[in-house]
Design an enzyme around this catalytic site. Structure first.
Site, PDB file in Angstrom:
ATOM      1  N   ASP A 147       0.844  -1.186   0.000  1.00  0.00           N
ATOM      2  CA  ASP A 147       0.000   0.000   0.000  1.00  0.00           C
ATOM      3  C   ASP A 147       0.882   1.240   0.000  1.00  0.00           C
ATOM      4  O   ASP A 147       1.379   1.656   1.047  1.00  0.00           O
ATOM      5  CB  ASP A 147      -0.915   0.014   1.234  1.00  0.00           C
ATOM      6  CG  ASP A 147      -2.014   1.062   1.101  1.00  0.00           C
ATOM      7  OD1 ASP A 147      -1.764   2.079   0.411  1.00  0.00           O
ATOM      8  OD2 ASP A 147      -3.102   0.865   1.647  1.00  0.00           O
ATOM      9  N   CYS A 187     -12.428  -8.598  -4.993  1.00  0.00           N
ATOM     10  CA  CYS A 187     -13.754  -8.133  -4.536  1.00  0.00           C
ATOM     11  C   CYS A 187     -13.787  -6.606  -4.546  1.00  0.00           C
ATOM     12  O   CYS A 187     -14.629  -6.009  -3.872  1.00  0.00           O
ATOM     13  CB  CYS A 187     -14.017  -8.615  -3.111  1.00  0.00           C
ATOM     14  SG  CYS A 187     -14.405 -10.348  -3.009  1.00  0.00           S
ATOM     15  N   ALA A 188     -12.864  -5.960  -5.272  1.00  0.00           N
ATOM     16  CA  ALA A 188     -12.800  -4.493  -5.222  1.00  0.00           C
ATOM     17  C   ALA A 188     -13.423  -3.878  -6.485  1.00  0.00           C
ATOM     18  O   ALA A 188     -14.601  -3.521  -6.477  1.00  0.00           O
ATOM     19  CB  ALA A 188     -11.356  -4.057  -5.027  1.00  0.00           C
ATOM     20  N   ARG A 189     -12.644  -3.789  -7.561  1.00  0.00           N
ATOM     21  CA  ARG A 189     -13.170  -3.277  -8.825  1.00  0.00           C
ATOM     22  C   ARG A 189     -12.570  -4.077  -9.975  1.00  0.00           C
ATOM     23  O   ARG A 189     -11.371  -4.373  -9.982  1.00  0.00           O
ATOM     24  CB  ARG A 189     -12.827  -1.781  -8.992  1.00  0.00           C
ATOM     25  CG  ARG A 189     -13.712  -0.846  -8.162  1.00  0.00           C
ATOM     26  CD  ARG A 189     -15.165  -0.876  -8.637  1.00  0.00           C
ATOM     27  NE  ARG A 189     -16.065  -0.058  -7.838  1.00  0.00           N
ATOM     28  CZ  ARG A 189     -16.754  -0.478  -6.767  1.00  0.00           C
ATOM     29  NH1 ARG A 189     -16.623  -1.723  -6.351  1.00  0.00           N
ATOM     30  NH2 ARG A 189     -17.567   0.340  -6.123  1.00  0.00           N
ATOM     31  N   GLU A 201     -20.384  -4.266 -15.749  1.00  0.00           N
ATOM     32  CA  GLU A 201     -21.362  -5.081 -15.000  1.00  0.00           C
ATOM     33  C   GLU A 201     -22.774  -4.788 -15.492  1.00  0.00           C
ATOM     34  O   GLU A 201     -23.126  -3.611 -15.620  1.00  0.00           O
ATOM     35  CB  GLU A 201     -21.238  -4.770 -13.504  1.00  0.00           C
ATOM     36  CG  GLU A 201     -19.891  -5.233 -12.960  1.00  0.00           C
ATOM     37  CD  GLU A 201     -19.704  -4.980 -11.459  1.00  0.00           C
ATOM     38  OE1 GLU A 201     -20.654  -4.498 -10.811  1.00  0.00           O
ATOM     39  OE2 GLU A 201     -18.614  -5.263 -10.957  1.00  0.00           O
ATOM     40  N   HIS A 229     -21.017  -9.370  -7.997  1.00  0.00           N
ATOM     41  CA  HIS A 229     -20.814  -8.173  -7.166  1.00  0.00           C
ATOM     42  C   HIS A 229     -21.647  -8.264  -5.873  1.00  0.00           C
ATOM     43  O   HIS A 229     -22.522  -7.436  -5.613  1.00  0.00           O
ATOM     44  CB  HIS A 229     -21.169  -6.901  -7.945  1.00  0.00           C
ATOM     45  CG  HIS A 229     -20.505  -5.669  -7.386  1.00  0.00           C
ATOM     46  ND1 HIS A 229     -20.172  -4.581  -8.151  1.00  0.00           N
ATOM     47  CD2 HIS A 229     -20.101  -5.344  -6.123  1.00  0.00           C
ATOM     48  CE1 HIS A 229     -19.616  -3.648  -7.400  1.00  0.00           C
ATOM     49  NE2 HIS A 229     -19.559  -4.094  -6.146  1.00  0.00           N
TER      50      HIS A 229
HETATM   51  C1  3PG Z   1     -19.082  -0.627  -2.772  1.00  0.00           C
HETATM   52  O1  3PG Z   1     -18.406   0.094  -3.500  1.00  0.00           O
HETATM   53  O2  3PG Z   1     -19.584  -0.217  -1.720  1.00  0.00           O
HETATM   54  C2  3PG Z   1     -19.263  -2.064  -3.131  1.00  0.00           C
HETATM   55  O3  3PG Z   1     -18.644  -2.347  -4.339  1.00  0.00           O
HETATM   56  C3  3PG Z   1     -20.710  -2.472  -3.143  1.00  0.00           C
HETATM   57  O4  3PG Z   1     -21.386  -2.017  -4.258  1.00  0.00           O
HETATM   58  P1  3PG Z   1     -22.999  -2.172  -4.333  1.00  0.00           P
HETATM   59  O5  3PG Z   1     -23.573  -1.241  -3.330  1.00  0.00           O
HETATM   60  O6  3PG Z   1     -23.390  -1.792  -5.710  1.00  0.00           O
HETATM   61  O7  3PG Z   1     -23.324  -3.579  -4.003  1.00  0.00           O
END
Ligand code: 3PG
Length: 536
Positions: free
Chosen positions: A171, A231-233, A262, A280
């Site tokens: 980071d 699980c980010a982008r 998406e 997502h």
């Molecule tokens: C976020 O950025 O908070 C997460 O990716 C969740 O996205 P979402 O609210 O569309 O499920």
């Protein structure tokens, strides 16, 4: 009536809160495209969104009434923040409400991938029972490499440590060598970090720098037994490169919850080997959705109803809470700017606002923004507010400066506003007195004490006998009552500041301007003061 557009799926408790709030009306319209949004947006004061709606510059081109967008979640990469700021629209998010759910989903994907749960599940459902084909790997003893040690990254680290994993981090925003009391060692060298990993999980923000941070070169640096979780982008990973790395056996497996577009279409990951895909779902738990919905609703209502600013992502430095006295100073600043605005007609190059007094220190930058609203409003069609005042000024090459001075023993709390114009500088000084009412204390160093409201006329004249009588007679002959008057003089010149009971017509102003000894005449119409009580 405050109108709010709910443009994405929101937990029922959030909708109920909006529906039960007096003076608030909502419309739920999910799946609007940018063109439809552009048509809807001007009719609403606020909007609530998640990642399912994209707010482009085009949709904000005519913002109409829109003042705030609340993101029920964290990521705001689906909002054109620069366009929102320029349009005077505050964008807020819920930075921590879905942290735990996202961290738990990361762990779920990690375990699913290491133990091959989706394939094994499909296998049993098909009626088969070849246990030897589904031998997995345990987490314990493996090295988890976390990219981005923000809220979610650290929550994942704590859970992985609980699973007896060794956790390392990368980071660039963190200067320290470790986080979580030394439990996570941070690497500076990204390649060395990847080479050391059994599992990599991404928790970074998507920016131009982080886009495709995992691509062909990085997959080659990983162990062939490595597992990648995202699980980010989606765009943090070059999806074609990941599909190739999986299909060619360069890495062992991957799990993704997010995609470059998406829902994903023609995405090579959907057909790749050894991958677990979810739609997502990181924040999609009952608990997280309740938390983000309530926080987004409360944050938006506090802003729209009371001007309180929390979790703003496109404007920094605005206070979250304004006291009555802060509001009185904002109002005074507006009145001071209105007085100076007449001198801005030919353009201003700079504005400086100085506060004197300990209580005004934190408010100072906000007062500087407020002054820009008053100064620029008569000269632009852009709807100005605290969100866009600084950016509109910057666009026009106007430099805003501010300074907060501590209380001085010999002088009471006050604010001073100076503008730089082609013909020099002009200043106004003012204060809110103990009675809660504003006072103008000086204009261009002419001292006075005047409650700034209603119709004012500023007359600069040669300091000669008879001028006051002349002005009084002129207004008197037209039946215009002078409600208040202050006189101040220096260097053979005088400033006469009149408060009139009605607006003077052009004829009388021209007559005044043509009189000998009258140097200039300006009118300023200020709103009446509503609250004459004392401010706290
Ligand atoms: C976020 O950025 O908070 C997460 O990716 C969740 O996205 P979402 O609210 O569309 O499920």
């Amino acid at each position: 009536m405050i109108r709010i557009l709910v443009a994405d799926k929101l937990a029922p408790a959030g909708l109920e809160k909006l529906q039960n709030t007096e003076g608030v009306e909502i419309d739920v319209k999910i799946g609007l495209d940018p063109d439809q949004l552009a048509r809807e947006i001007p009719n609403f004061d606020g909007m609530i969104i998640r990642s399912g709606v994209t707010i482009t510059a085009e949709s904000l081109a005519n913002p109409g009434k829109l003042r705030g967008i609340a993101r029920a979640g964290v990521g705001v990469d689906n909002v054109d923040l620069a366009a929102a700021t320029a349009a005077g629209v505050l964008v807020m998010n819920t930075p921590d409400a879905n942290t735990v759910s996202t961290a738990e989903h990361t762990m779920a994907l990690l375990l699913s991938t290491m133990r091959r749960i989706p394939d094994a599940h499909a296998h049993v459902r098909s009626g088969a029972w070849k246990r030897g084909d589904y031998v997995g790997k345990q987490l314990s003893g493996k090295t988890l490499a976390i990219v981005g040690l923000g809220r979610v990254g650290q929550a994942v680290a704590r859970r992985a440590i609980g699973c007896d994993m060794r956790v390392i981090g990368y980071d660039p925003l963190i200067g320290a060598p470790t986080v979580l009391d030394g439990a996570v060692t941070l690497y500076e060298d990204f390649d060395a970090f990847l080479a050391d990993a059994d599992c990599v999980t991404l928790h970074a923000k998507l920016t131009d720098k982080t886009r495709h941070m995992l691509s062909t070169k990085q997959f080659a640096a990983l162990k062939s037994s490595a597992v990648v979780i995202n699980c980010a982008r989606g765009d943090l990973i070059d999806e074609s490169a990941l599909a190739d790395a999986l299909n060619n056996g360069e890495i062992a497996a991957a799990a993704v919850d997010v995609y470059s577009a998406e829902p994903p279409k023609d995405n090579p990951l959907l057909a790749a080997r050894n991958i677990v895909c979810t739609p997502h779902l990181g924040a999609s738990t009952e608990e997280a959705q309740l938390a983000v919905a309530m926080e987004a609703v409360n944050t938006l209502l506090d802003y729209l109803c009371n001007g309180e600013i929390r979790s703003a992502v496109n404007v920094v430095g605005l206070p979250s809470h304004l006291t009555d006295r802060d509001r009185a100073y904002l109002d005074l600043t507006m009145r001071m700017s209105d007085i100076l605005a007449a001198w801005c007609a030919e353009g201003i190059s700079g504005v400086c606002l100085t506060t004197c007094g300990d209580n005004l220190q934190t408010l100072c930058p906000t007062l500087a923004r407020q002054s820009m609203i008053g100064l620029l409003a008569p000269h632009t069609d852009v709807r100005l507010n605290l969100v866009n005042a600084a950016s509109v000024a910057k666009e026009r090459g106007i430099h805003i400066d501010y300074a907060a001075r501590p209380q001085q023993d010999d002088y009471f709390e006050n604010i001073q506003l100076t503008i730089k114009t082609r013909d020099g500088e002009h200043h106004v000084e003012g204060a809110v007195f103990a009675d809660g009412r504003p006072r103008i204390l000086a204009i261009d160093d002419y001292r006075m004490e005047l409650v700034p409201e209603k119709q004012l006329v500023l007359i600069f004249n040669d300091d000669r006998p008879g001028v006051i009588g002349l002005v009084g007679n002129l207004f008197g002959d037209r039946g215009i009552n002078i409600a208040d008057m202050t006189l101040s003089r220096r260097d053979n010149k005088a400033l006469m500041l009149l408060k009139l009971d009605q607006q003077p017509d052009d004829a009388i102003l021209t007559q005044l301007r043509n009189e000998d000894n009258i140097l200039s005449v300006q009118t300023v119409l200020l709103p009446s003061l509503v609250n004459s009580g004392s401010a706290t």
